[in-house]
Enzyme design. Structure first.
Site, PDB file in Angstrom:
ATOM      1  N   GLU A  29       7.526  -8.128  -3.177  1.00  0.00           N
ATOM      2  CA  GLU A  29       6.248  -8.494  -3.778  1.00  0.00           C
ATOM      3  C   GLU A  29       5.627  -7.239  -4.376  1.00  0.00           C
ATOM      4  OE1 GLU A  29       6.661  -7.506  -0.755  1.00  0.00           O
ATOM      5  OE2 GLU A  29       5.072  -6.009  -0.588  1.00  0.00           O
ATOM      6  N   LYS A  35       4.922   4.566  -2.425  1.00  0.00           N
ATOM      7  CA  LYS A  35       5.749   3.374  -2.174  1.00  0.00           C
ATOM      8  C   LYS A  35       7.246   3.697  -2.133  1.00  0.00           C
ATOM      9  CE  LYS A  35       2.599  -0.033  -2.112  1.00  0.00           C
ATOM     10  NZ  LYS A  35       1.450   0.389  -2.878  1.00  0.00           N
ATOM     11  N   SER A  59      -2.599   8.731  -2.934  1.00  0.00           N
ATOM     12  CA  SER A  59      -1.454   7.832  -2.793  1.00  0.00           C
ATOM     13  C   SER A  59      -0.675   7.593  -4.086  1.00  0.00           C
ATOM     14  CB  SER A  59      -1.919   6.494  -2.224  1.00  0.00           C
ATOM     15  OG  SER A  59      -2.947   5.931  -3.020  1.00  0.00           O
TER      16      SER A  59
HETATM   17  C1  LIG Z   1       0.114  -0.048  -2.964  1.00  0.00           C
HETATM   18  C2  LIG Z   1      -0.807   1.070  -3.136  1.00  0.00           C
HETATM   19  C3  LIG Z   1      -1.882   1.288  -2.233  1.00  0.00           C
HETATM   20  C4  LIG Z   1      -2.244   0.342  -1.128  1.00  0.00           C
HETATM   21  O1  LIG Z   1      -1.238   0.026  -0.230  1.00  0.00           O
HETATM   22  P1  LIG Z   1      -1.151   0.633   1.231  1.00  0.00           P
HETATM   23  O2  LIG Z   1      -0.016  -0.103   1.842  1.00  0.00           O
HETATM   24  O3  LIG Z   1      -2.448   0.364   1.923  1.00  0.00           O
HETATM   25  O4  LIG Z   1      -0.892   2.072   1.084  1.00  0.00           O
HETATM   26  C5  LIG Z   1      -2.659   2.416  -2.410  1.00  0.00           C
HETATM   27  N1  LIG Z   1      -2.434   3.279  -3.418  1.00  0.00           N
HETATM   28  C6  LIG Z   1      -1.424   3.097  -4.305  1.00  0.00           C
HETATM   29  C7  LIG Z   1      -1.249   4.094  -5.400  1.00  0.00           C
HETATM   30  C8  LIG Z   1      -0.588   1.996  -4.188  1.00  0.00           C
HETATM   31  O5  LIG Z   1       0.398   1.835  -5.074  1.00  0.00           O
END
Ligand SMILES: *Cc1c(COP(=O)(O)O)cnc(C)c1O
Length: 384
Positions: free
Chosen positions: A111, A89, A374
């Site tokens: 948000e 993010k 992620s």
């Molecule tokens: C926010 C988040 C996601 C999902 O959001 P995307 O916009 O689809 O990437 C996935 N993994 C983590 C660790 C997140 O914080």
């Protein structure tokens, strides 16, 4: 609500800009500034310098030997969990805060679902000395307590969204309402969703993930991976990991939050169960109830618990370029524990969905694959 349909910002039939007129003016101004700045040398140098020295990029591409052995394929993990604040993010938050600064913004709003985007935005706002408000659903604020405390420590105000299911959809609704009433605020949107130009801006700032993967996998293996796997909520880490490979011979797979079961009310599998509609400013797929309204979603992963999806993913599904799979809560929990036990990496429960999909797809395939990890899983330890 009157709607304004902008000619740009479409992915096939999906996307657009369905917002009140005064917001459309703001968003078009944002697009103009973004289009100029992404070509601007000084802007890009500042962005790249912050990614390097503040976020800690490039994030490593780690060959997960133990997981590879268990699955029977060669697996590399793109370590977005090692970024400052613990997820992908921050790439987008840093990019957009620089846009906000150039536009003279005095207040940032955002948000958050899992709290990761709230933390990233509060961090970026603190760095730039701009006032910040984070909207979070009431249920999410309880299941992601640690991130709520982090946001407060960073000096931002936390606004609880009590409507609906108290999850990400409600946080977006409240942030959008606030934006409609306070158009001088800068809305720092966290995923590749919402009205034009957000899906394009977020993809741009997240594409650093796939640019690095391409370089790193060439350095390590002298070839492209056969497959890239990412989890998908609104679609930002997936499009970031895929964007440089859309025109390459690489299979692209995503894992949606399947939740408890494959039924409306128990799942967040938007791309597999959603229908076309205008939702939160853009035309895309969305989970629907019998009346055709957006239906409540459910996933154990707050970051995947969203009934909508970014328009580019709706398009990539319609042309069969990206595959969208469903991973249940149970499968994700199994993968969460497996990665912790076998690789010493505690993944975000969102990212664990991508690991679970790799286990399903790659069993004894002897493939070369990259999984986009992620985020990190500290925020989930207490609940798991
Ligand atoms: C926010 C988040 C996601 C999902 O959001 P995307 O916009 O689809 O990437 C996935 N993994 C983590 C660790 C997140 O914080």
């Amino acid at each position: 609500m009157t709607t304004n349909k902008n000619e740009s910002g479409y992915f096939g039939p999906y996307g657009g800009q369905f917002v009140p007129e005064h917001l459309a003016k703001k968003l078009n101004q944002l697009y103009k500034v973004f289009s100029e700045l992404k070509q601007d040398k000084a802007f890009n140098l500042e962005y790249i310098s912050l990614l390097k020295n503040y976020v800690g990029r490039p994030s490593p591409l780690f060959k997960a030997e133990n997981l590879s052995e268990i699955i029977g394929s060669t697996i590399y993990l793109k370590r977005e969990d090692l970024n400052h604040t613990g997820s992908h993010k921050i790439n987008n938050a840093i990019g957009q805060i620089l846009l906000a600064k150039r536009m003279g913004a005095r207040e940032i709003i955002a948000e958050t679902g899992a709290g990761q985007h709230g933390v990233a935005t509060a961090t970026a706002a603190s760095l730039m000395g701009i006032k910040c408000k984070i909207f979070i659903g009431k249920v999410d604020s309880e299941r992601q307590k640690m991130n709520v405390e982090r946001i407060k420590l960073l000096g931002a105000e936390v606004v609880l969204a009590a409507s609906g299911t108290g999850t990400l959809k409600d946080a977006v609704d409240e942030a959008l309402n606030y934006y409609v009433e306070n158009p001088n605020a800068f809305y720092l949107l966290g995923s590749a969703v919402g009205p034009h130009p957000y899906p394009e801006i977020v993809r741009h700032f997240q594409s650093v993930i796939s640019k690095e993967i391409k370089q790193q996998i060439f350095d390590a293996e002298q070839r492209l991976p056969q497959r890239i796997i990412a989890c998908i909520g609104g679609g930002s880490n997936a499009i970031g990991a895929f964007s440089e490979f859309l025109n390459e011979d690489v299979i692209l797979d995503t894992a949606e939050g399947g939740g408890r079961s494959f039924e409306i009310g128990h799942t967040a599998a938007t791309l597999n169960l959603g229908k076309e509609m205008i939702f939160q400013g853009s035309f895309s797929l969305c989970l629907q109830d019998e009346k055709g309204n957006a239906a409540p979603s459910y996933s154990i992963a707050a970051g995947l618990d969203y009934p909508g999806i970014g328009p580019e993913h709706a398009y990539l599904k319609s042309v069969n370029r990206v595959n969208y799979h469903v991973i249940s809560d149970q499968e994700a929990i199994y993968a969460y524990r497996l990665l912790a036990e076998k690789e010493g990496i505690i993944p975000a429960i969102e990212s664990a969905h991508a690991i679970a999909l790799a286990i399903k797809l790659l069993k004894n395939k002897n493939e070369l694959a990259v999984i986009n990890l992620s985020g990190r899983g500290d925020k989930d330890v207490a609940r798991i």
